[in-house]
Write a protein that holds these residues in place. Structure first.
Motif, PDB file in Angstrom:
ATOM      1  N   THR A  51     -62.518  68.578  65.726  1.00  0.00           N
ATOM      2  CA  THR A  51     -62.786  67.743  66.884  1.00  0.00           C
ATOM      3  C   THR A  51     -63.802  68.416  67.807  1.00  0.00           C
ATOM      4  O   THR A  51     -63.921  69.636  67.837  1.00  0.00           O
ATOM      5  CB  THR A  51     -61.492  67.428  67.659  1.00  0.00           C
ATOM      6  N   ASN A  95     -58.144  71.435  66.162  1.00  0.00           N
ATOM      7  CA  ASN A  95     -58.123  70.803  67.478  1.00  0.00           C
ATOM      8  C   ASN A  95     -58.959  71.637  68.455  1.00  0.00           C
ATOM      9  O   ASN A  95     -58.450  72.546  69.103  1.00  0.00           O
ATOM     10  CB  ASN A  95     -56.683  70.674  67.977  1.00  0.00           C
ATOM     11  N   ALA A 104     -58.159  58.403  69.962  1.00  0.00           N
ATOM     12  CA  ALA A 104     -57.486  59.104  68.862  1.00  0.00           C
ATOM     13  C   ALA A 104     -57.175  58.130  67.725  1.00  0.00           C
ATOM     14  O   ALA A 104     -57.335  58.459  66.543  1.00  0.00           O
ATOM     15  CB  ALA A 104     -56.212  59.766  69.363  1.00  0.00           C
ATOM     16  N   VAL A 143     -60.163  57.435  65.601  1.00  0.00           N
ATOM     17  CA  VAL A 143     -60.469  58.530  64.680  1.00  0.00           C
ATOM     18  C   VAL A 143     -59.543  58.494  63.465  1.00  0.00           C
ATOM     19  O   VAL A 143     -60.007  58.592  62.319  1.00  0.00           O
ATOM     20  CB  VAL A 143     -60.383  59.893  65.395  1.00  0.00           C
ATOM     21  N   ASN A 167     -66.891  65.338  64.708  1.00  0.00           N
ATOM     22  CA  ASN A 167     -66.404  64.406  65.726  1.00  0.00           C
ATOM     23  C   ASN A 167     -67.077  64.674  67.067  1.00  0.00           C
ATOM     24  O   ASN A 167     -67.339  65.817  67.439  1.00  0.00           O
ATOM     25  CB  ASN A 167     -64.887  64.523  65.883  1.00  0.00           C
ATOM     26  N   SER A 199     -67.076  68.631  67.648  1.00  0.00           N
ATOM     27  CA  SER A 199     -67.810  69.566  66.793  1.00  0.00           C
ATOM     28  C   SER A 199     -69.304  69.283  66.712  1.00  0.00           C
ATOM     29  O   SER A 199     -69.969  69.694  65.761  1.00  0.00           O
ATOM     30  CB  SER A 199     -67.215  69.555  65.381  1.00  0.00           C
ATOM     31  N   ALA A 251     -61.258  70.003  70.710  1.00  0.00           N
ATOM     32  CA  ALA A 251     -61.660  69.210  71.866  1.00  0.00           C
ATOM     33  C   ALA A 251     -61.069  69.785  73.145  1.00  0.00           C
ATOM     34  O   ALA A 251     -59.879  70.106  73.202  1.00  0.00           O
ATOM     35  CB  ALA A 251     -61.228  67.759  71.693  1.00  0.00           C
ATOM     36  N   SER A 289     -54.827  65.354  73.093  1.00  0.00           N
ATOM     37  CA  SER A 289     -55.725  65.088  71.963  1.00  0.00           C
ATOM     38  C   SER A 289     -55.186  65.740  70.697  1.00  0.00           C
ATOM     39  O   SER A 289     -55.097  65.103  69.634  1.00  0.00           O
ATOM     40  CB  SER A 289     -57.129  65.609  72.267  1.00  0.00           C
ATOM     41  N   LEU A 334     -53.280  63.878  67.219  1.00  0.00           N
ATOM     42  CA  LEU A 334     -53.816  64.055  65.867  1.00  0.00           C
ATOM     43  C   LEU A 334     -52.834  64.789  64.967  1.00  0.00           C
ATOM     44  O   LEU A 334     -52.659  64.425  63.790  1.00  0.00           O
ATOM     45  CB  LEU A 334     -55.148  64.802  65.935  1.00  0.00           C
ATOM     46  N   LEU A 339     -61.345  61.594  72.323  1.00  0.00           N
ATOM     47  CA  LEU A 339     -59.966  62.015  72.059  1.00  0.00           C
ATOM     48  C   LEU A 339     -59.152  62.257  73.323  1.00  0.00           C
ATOM     49  O   LEU A 339     -57.986  62.640  73.231  1.00  0.00           O
ATOM     50  CB  LEU A 339     -59.975  63.262  71.176  1.00  0.00           C
TER      51      LEU A 339
END
Length: 263
Positions: free
Chosen positions: A13, A88, A73, A76, A37, A15, A90, A116, A120, A67
């Motif tokens: 995330t 994770n 979310a 995604v 993402n 990224s 983010a 976030s 996920l 997110l």
């Protein structure tokens, strides 16, 4: 040690830049199929196209989604129903005096930095446990242990991530799924560059110079006495995602240059 993640699907995330991008590149180079993402579909596409050019033969795709919201979310996970590796990454940060942080700001940090990853993990870990293999990594921070007085709202979320990761590792007990936290220290990320951009222009210094000065002035316990690169953080994450790290779970792994003064 040769890390081979061929056949594994990874979602990293946030990224499109910084630590997240370095992690995505590291996983792709190890053979994983990587999902990039970010919040902007255009930015995600640009990064995916760039990686296809730079990493010949790498398997990379993108998915846009904010997110910090439940709807983001869901978008995604609808686009990417299953992964073997979830990173994770983010998160947001920023300097702010405690008395100036209102309720909305606390909520924004909590939703972005904490929920976030919760949302996920809640979706992807089920499949990992059914397949008896998976890796979940929360990108926390040394600020989760050494709460910064000028970013209390940030430090609190990074501490929360440590608790959640440890709990989820126990949820996956006895399976081939590991859950860990990685704690970077001061890192020469795009976020750091944005924070000190005016200073760099005003003083005519490089970001690395300013980063090293920041470490010496504000993180005096640092043992390496310099700011870390995003690649140095990514190296730890890639290892934690590997088959070789199968006995490492429920751990808080510091890549902080020794800032946290503890044995």
């Amino acid at each position: 040690m040769h890390i081979d993640l061929s056949g594994k699907n990874a979602l990293v995330t946030a990224s499109t830049a910084g630590i997240g991008l370095a992690i995505a590149v590291g996983l792709a180079r190890a053979g994983a199929h990587v999902v990039i993402n970010g919040r902007s579909a255009d930015t995600v596409k640009q990064v995916v196209d760039k990686l296809h050019q730079q990493l010949h033969g790498a398997s990379v795709e993108g998915v846009a989604g904010d997110l910090s919201t439940a709807d983001g979310a869901k978008a995604v996970v609808d686009a990417v129903p299953s992964v073997d590796i979830l990173v994770n990454n983010a998160g947001i940060f920023g300097l702010r005096p405690f008395f100036d942080i209102d309720d909305a700001e606390w909520e924004r940090y909590f939703q972005t930095n904490v929920m976030s990853g919760v949302r996920l993990a809640r979706h992807y870990m089920r499949g990992m446990m059914e397949r008896n293999w998976g890796r979940v990594v929360f990108i926390s921070s040394e600020s989760g242990l050494n709460i910064p007085v000028d970013m209390v709202q940030y430090g609190f979320t990074k501490t929360a991530q440590l608790s959640i990761a440890r709990g989820l590792a126990k949820v996956a007990a006895g399976t081939g799924v590991t859950v860990n936290s990685v704690l970077p220290g001061p890192t020469l990320s795009d976020g750091f560059k944005d924070m000190v951009r005016e200073q760099a222009e005003r003083e005519g210094k490089s970001y690395e110079q300013i980063g090293n000065e920041f470490v010496k002035a504000h993180r005096g316990s640092s043992i390496i006495q310099r700011i870390a690169s995003t690649e140095e953080v990514a190296n730890m994450v890639v290892y934690v995602c590997s088959a070789q790290a199968s006995a490492t779970t429920g751990a808080s792994l510091r890549v902080d240059g020794g800032v946290v003064d503890t044995i």
